[in-house]
Design an enzyme around this catalytic site. Structure first.
Site, PDB file in Angstrom:
ATOM      1  N   GLY A 105       0.828  -1.211   0.000  1.00  0.00           N
ATOM      2  CA  GLY A 105       0.000   0.000   0.000  1.00  0.00           C
ATOM      3  C   GLY A 105       0.858   1.255   0.000  1.00  0.00           C
ATOM      4  O   GLY A 105       0.472   2.285   0.554  1.00  0.00           O
ATOM      5  N   LEU A 132       0.329  -2.016   5.028  1.00  0.00           N
ATOM      6  CA  LEU A 132      -0.691  -0.961   5.058  1.00  0.00           C
ATOM      7  C   LEU A 132      -1.830  -1.236   4.074  1.00  0.00           C
ATOM      8  O   LEU A 132      -2.907  -0.651   4.206  1.00  0.00           O
ATOM      9  CB  LEU A 132      -0.055   0.393   4.695  1.00  0.00           C
ATOM     10  CG  LEU A 132       1.245   0.774   5.411  1.00  0.00           C
ATOM     11  CD1 LEU A 132       1.709   2.147   4.945  1.00  0.00           C
ATOM     12  CD2 LEU A 132       1.065   0.770   6.918  1.00  0.00           C
ATOM     13  N   SER A 156      -6.780  -0.946  13.409  1.00  0.00           N
ATOM     14  CA  SER A 156      -7.635   0.242  13.281  1.00  0.00           C
ATOM     15  C   SER A 156      -8.537   0.436  14.493  1.00  0.00           C
ATOM     16  O   SER A 156      -8.995  -0.531  15.107  1.00  0.00           O
ATOM     17  CB  SER A 156      -8.513   0.063  12.038  1.00  0.00           C
ATOM     18  OG  SER A 156      -9.595   0.953  12.063  1.00  0.00           O
ATOM     19  N   GLU A 183     -11.453   1.164  14.222  1.00  0.00           N
ATOM     20  CA  GLU A 183     -12.739   0.549  13.848  1.00  0.00           C
ATOM     21  C   GLU A 183     -12.963  -0.759  14.598  1.00  0.00           C
ATOM     22  O   GLU A 183     -14.094  -1.230  14.714  1.00  0.00           O
ATOM     23  CB  GLU A 183     -12.774   0.267  12.348  1.00  0.00           C
ATOM     24  CG  GLU A 183     -13.305   1.386  11.493  1.00  0.00           C
ATOM     25  CD  GLU A 183     -14.787   1.657  11.683  1.00  0.00           C
ATOM     26  OE1 GLU A 183     -15.588   0.741  11.527  1.00  0.00           O
ATOM     27  OE2 GLU A 183     -15.133   2.801  12.003  1.00  0.00           O
ATOM     28  N   TYR A 199     -15.301  -4.465   7.405  1.00  0.00           N
ATOM     29  CA  TYR A 199     -13.937  -3.932   7.481  1.00  0.00           C
ATOM     30  C   TYR A 199     -13.377  -4.097   8.896  1.00  0.00           C
ATOM     31  O   TYR A 199     -12.257  -4.577   9.094  1.00  0.00           O
ATOM     32  CB  TYR A 199     -13.937  -2.447   7.084  1.00  0.00           C
ATOM     33  CG  TYR A 199     -12.635  -1.747   7.401  1.00  0.00           C
ATOM     34  CD1 TYR A 199     -11.561  -1.839   6.534  1.00  0.00           C
ATOM     35  CD2 TYR A 199     -12.485  -1.013   8.582  1.00  0.00           C
ATOM     36  CE1 TYR A 199     -10.351  -1.221   6.841  1.00  0.00           C
ATOM     37  CE2 TYR A 199     -11.287  -0.391   8.887  1.00  0.00           C
ATOM     38  CZ  TYR A 199     -10.228  -0.496   8.014  1.00  0.00           C
ATOM     39  OH  TYR A 199      -9.029   0.113   8.325  1.00  0.00           O
ATOM     40  N   LYS A 241     -10.165  -6.335  10.311  1.00  0.00           N
ATOM     41  CA  LYS A 241      -9.021  -5.762  11.045  1.00  0.00           C
ATOM     42  C   LYS A 241      -8.801  -6.483  12.379  1.00  0.00           C
ATOM     43  O   LYS A 241      -7.659  -6.646  12.815  1.00  0.00           O
ATOM     44  CB  LYS A 241      -9.219  -4.256  11.264  1.00  0.00           C
ATOM     45  CG  LYS A 241      -9.010  -3.446   9.996  1.00  0.00           C
ATOM     46  CD  LYS A 241      -7.534  -3.416   9.582  1.00  0.00           C
ATOM     47  CE  LYS A 241      -7.315  -2.805   8.219  1.00  0.00           C
ATOM     48  NZ  LYS A 241      -5.908  -2.726   7.816  1.00  0.00           N
ATOM     49  N   HIS A 274      -6.849   9.093  10.569  1.00  0.00           N
ATOM     50  CA  HIS A 274      -5.755  10.039  10.298  1.00  0.00           C
ATOM     51  C   HIS A 274      -5.865  10.495   8.850  1.00  0.00           C
ATOM     52  O   HIS A 274      -6.091   9.710   7.946  1.00  0.00           O
ATOM     53  CB  HIS A 274      -4.398   9.439  10.633  1.00  0.00           C
ATOM     54  CG  HIS A 274      -4.207   8.050  10.147  1.00  0.00           C
ATOM     55  ND1 HIS A 274      -4.869   6.972  10.698  1.00  0.00           N
ATOM     56  CD2 HIS A 274      -3.459   7.557   9.145  1.00  0.00           C
ATOM     57  CE1 HIS A 274      -4.516   5.865  10.059  1.00  0.00           C
ATOM     58  NE2 HIS A 274      -3.666   6.199   9.108  1.00  0.00           N
TER      59      HIS A 274
HETATM   60  O1  G4F Z   1     -14.221   9.168   6.818  1.00  0.00           O
HETATM   61  P1  G4F Z   1     -14.938   7.911   7.088  1.00  0.00           P
HETATM   62  O2  G4F Z   1     -15.403   7.145   5.892  1.00  0.00           O
HETATM   63  O3  G4F Z   1     -13.966   7.065   8.012  1.00  0.00           O
HETATM   64  P2  G4F Z   1     -14.218   5.836   9.014  1.00  0.00           P
HETATM   65  O4  G4F Z   1     -15.392   5.050   8.611  1.00  0.00           O
HETATM   66  O5  G4F Z   1     -14.196   6.369  10.398  1.00  0.00           O
HETATM   67  O6  G4F Z   1     -12.918   4.945   8.752  1.00  0.00           O
HETATM   68  C1  G4F Z   1     -11.626   5.502   8.622  1.00  0.00           C
HETATM   69  O7  G4F Z   1     -10.964   5.467   9.861  1.00  0.00           O
HETATM   70  C2  G4F Z   1     -10.682   4.148  10.359  1.00  0.00           C
HETATM   71  C3  G4F Z   1      -9.965   4.312  11.683  1.00  0.00           C
HETATM   72  O8  G4F Z   1     -10.928   4.403  12.705  1.00  0.00           O
HETATM   73  C4  G4F Z   1      -9.852   3.381   9.354  1.00  0.00           C
HETATM   74  F1  G4F Z   1      -9.565   2.150   9.830  1.00  0.00           F
HETATM   75  C5  G4F Z   1     -10.608   3.295   8.052  1.00  0.00           C
HETATM   76  O9  G4F Z   1      -9.842   2.609   7.069  1.00  0.00           O
HETATM   77  C6  G4F Z   1     -10.864   4.705   7.556  1.00  0.00           C
HETATM   78  O10 G4F Z   1      -9.638   5.322   7.309  1.00  0.00           O
HETATM   79  O11 G4F Z   1     -16.214   8.186   7.984  1.00  0.00           O
HETATM   80  C7  G4F Z   1     -16.130   8.898   9.200  1.00  0.00           C
HETATM   81  C8  G4F Z   1     -17.524   9.183   9.743  1.00  0.00           C
HETATM   82  C9  G4F Z   1     -18.434   7.946   9.797  1.00  0.00           C
HETATM   83  O12 G4F Z   1     -19.090   7.941  11.040  1.00  0.00           O
HETATM   84  C10 G4F Z   1     -19.459   8.166   8.693  1.00  0.00           C
HETATM   85  O13 G4F Z   1     -20.734   7.600   8.942  1.00  0.00           O
HETATM   86  O14 G4F Z   1     -18.182  10.101   8.877  1.00  0.00           O
HETATM   87  C11 G4F Z   1     -19.532   9.689   8.694  1.00  0.00           C
HETATM   88  N1  G4F Z   1     -20.032  10.245   7.430  1.00  0.00           N
HETATM   89  C12 G4F Z   1     -21.092  11.086   7.324  1.00  0.00           C
HETATM   90  N2  G4F Z   1     -21.319  11.387   6.038  1.00  0.00           N
HETATM   91  C13 G4F Z   1     -19.569   9.986   6.199  1.00  0.00           C
HETATM   92  C14 G4F Z   1     -20.376  10.709   5.319  1.00  0.00           C
HETATM   93  N3  G4F Z   1     -18.525   9.238   5.777  1.00  0.00           N
HETATM   94  C15 G4F Z   1     -18.268   9.194   4.436  1.00  0.00           C
HETATM   95  N4  G4F Z   1     -17.213   8.481   4.002  1.00  0.00           N
HETATM   96  N5  G4F Z   1     -19.050   9.877   3.530  1.00  0.00           N
HETATM   97  C16 G4F Z   1     -20.114  10.654   3.915  1.00  0.00           C
HETATM   98  O15 G4F Z   1     -20.795  11.256   3.098  1.00  0.00           O
END
Ligand code: G4F
Length: 325
Positions: free
Chosen positions: A8, A82, A127, A129, A151, A155, A181
């Site tokens: 990655g 990664l 993670s 998560e 996911y 992990k 991050h």
């Molecule tokens: O940015 P997200 O998609 O990240 P998420 O799901 O927290 O996961 C990221 O962090 C993890 C570490 O805890 C990593 F392991 C993983 O690979 C990734 O990097 O979503 C963050 C939050 C969620 O609660 C989601 O429901 O934002 C909320 N959200 C609200 N509207 C949205 C949206 N997320 C996305 N992607 N798109 C939206 O429109």
């Protein structure tokens, strides 16, 4: 010269980690998919500036043979695993491939290291998560896992595989339990980059709205450039172990939205629309990490806080959009 293998390498963390390790004088090798090597302009944009200093190998997390051959050729001193299908939302749509790729990929690379380079130090990108359905409070290395997505489940399995290779075969294998991050190199599907890129396009008159899901979810957001240093530090200790890497602060998606829009001089309420399609079947409502073990063991602390991170990402996207249009 120490040889490093990064799976990655073309992702956000892989790019910052490569820069960091090159500065330290390491020989850096990375695994990418063949399609990426064939289309470097689009697929390798994060590492374009260092392509001449690193060596890329084409391989796939789905193929034990390809990973085996690469480990055999390089015999790395350190391996940072990664690569993964890392978009939580997508893991609900394609749970089988997320689980197969993420679990098998980790298993294959660990098995190859055990056979061919048993002294290689191994880092697994675990993670936050994995904590999933948490109660209020900070999560540390002893907090229980309750993953809420395919996911997250993949992990937890990767975490257990890594710990088992350490305990059963004596591999120097560490789990970095990294909380969210971000950076200007974040993928556009993740909420932070989706927001900052939309803010830039709205500011430049190229877009009129931003559709988002759950604005009440809370995340502990740090800066990827800080977190890759912690990955390296884990592998420089006398004993392998597992560490939480976080900022210890939590903020709602709404707070991120408000700050990003206001930094660009915009009122978010005029542009943000709630779209149920972006809600997840099971949500992780709150994450907030206790990174005190990493501070105690190797002096790691985050240097970029929430407000600085949001502004950094908005400024970077404004510059990108301005240059493009
Ligand atoms: O940015 P997200 O998609 O990240 P998420 O799901 O927290 O996961 C990221 O962090 C993890 C570490 O805890 C990593 F392991 C993983 O690979 C990734 O990097 O979503 C963050 C939050 C969620 O609660 C989601 O429901 O934002 C909320 N959200 C609200 N509207 C949205 C949206 N997320 C996305 N992607 N798109 C939206 O429109």
């Amino acid at each position: 010269m120490k040889k490093i293998l990064i799976t990655g390498i073309d992702g956000q963390d892989g790019s910052y980690l490569s820069e960091f390790l090159l500065k330290k004088g390491y020989q850096v090798h990375g695994i990418v998919r063949r399609v990426a090597i064939e289309d470097p302009e689009h697929q390798l944009w994060r590492i374009k500036h260092i392509l001449k200093k690193i060596t890329l190998h084409s391989g796939s997390l789905e193929s034990f043979a390809s990973l085996f051959k690469i480990v055999q050729r390089i015999k790395p001193d350190e391996c940072y695993h990664l690569a993964a299908q890392s978009f939580v939302s997508y893991s609900f749509e394609d749970e089988f491939s997320t689980i197969n790729t993420n679990i098998n990929g980790t298993h294959y690379i660990l098995a190859a290291i055990k056979e061919l380079a048993p002294r290689c130090k191994f880092y697994f990108a675990a993670s936050s998560e994995m904590f999933g359905k948490v109660k209020e409070g900070l999560q540390n290395e002893n907090s229980p896992f309750h993953p809420r997505s395919p996911y997250g489940i993949s992990k937890v399995a990767g975490f257990d595989l890594t710990r088992n290779y350490r305990e059963a075969y004596g591999i120097f294998a560490c789990n970095g339990i990294l909380f969210n991050h971000e950076s200007p190199r974040r993928g556009f599907e993740f909420v932070t980059r989706k927001i900052t890129h939309a803010v830039a396009k709205i500011k430049m008159g190229l877009s009129k709205e931003l559709r988002l899901g759950n604005l009440n979810a809370k995340r502990d957001w740090g800066f990827s450039g800080d977190y890759v240093k912690a990955m390296w530090l884990m592998l420089q200790q006398n004993k392998p172990d597992d560490y939480v890497i976080a900022t210890g602060e939590t903020h709602t998606v709404k707070e991120f939205v408000k700050l990003a829009f206001s930094h660009a001089g915009l009122d978010w309420r005029k542009y943000v629309k709630i779209d149920k399609d972006f809600y997840r079947p099971a949500e992780v409502h709150i994450l907030m990490g206790d990174y005190s073990k990493a501070t105690k063991k190797f002096g790691w602390k985050p240097t970029v806080r929430f407000e600085e991170l949001v502004k950094m990402m908005v400024d970077a996207d404004l510059a990108i959009v301005q240059a493009k249009y």
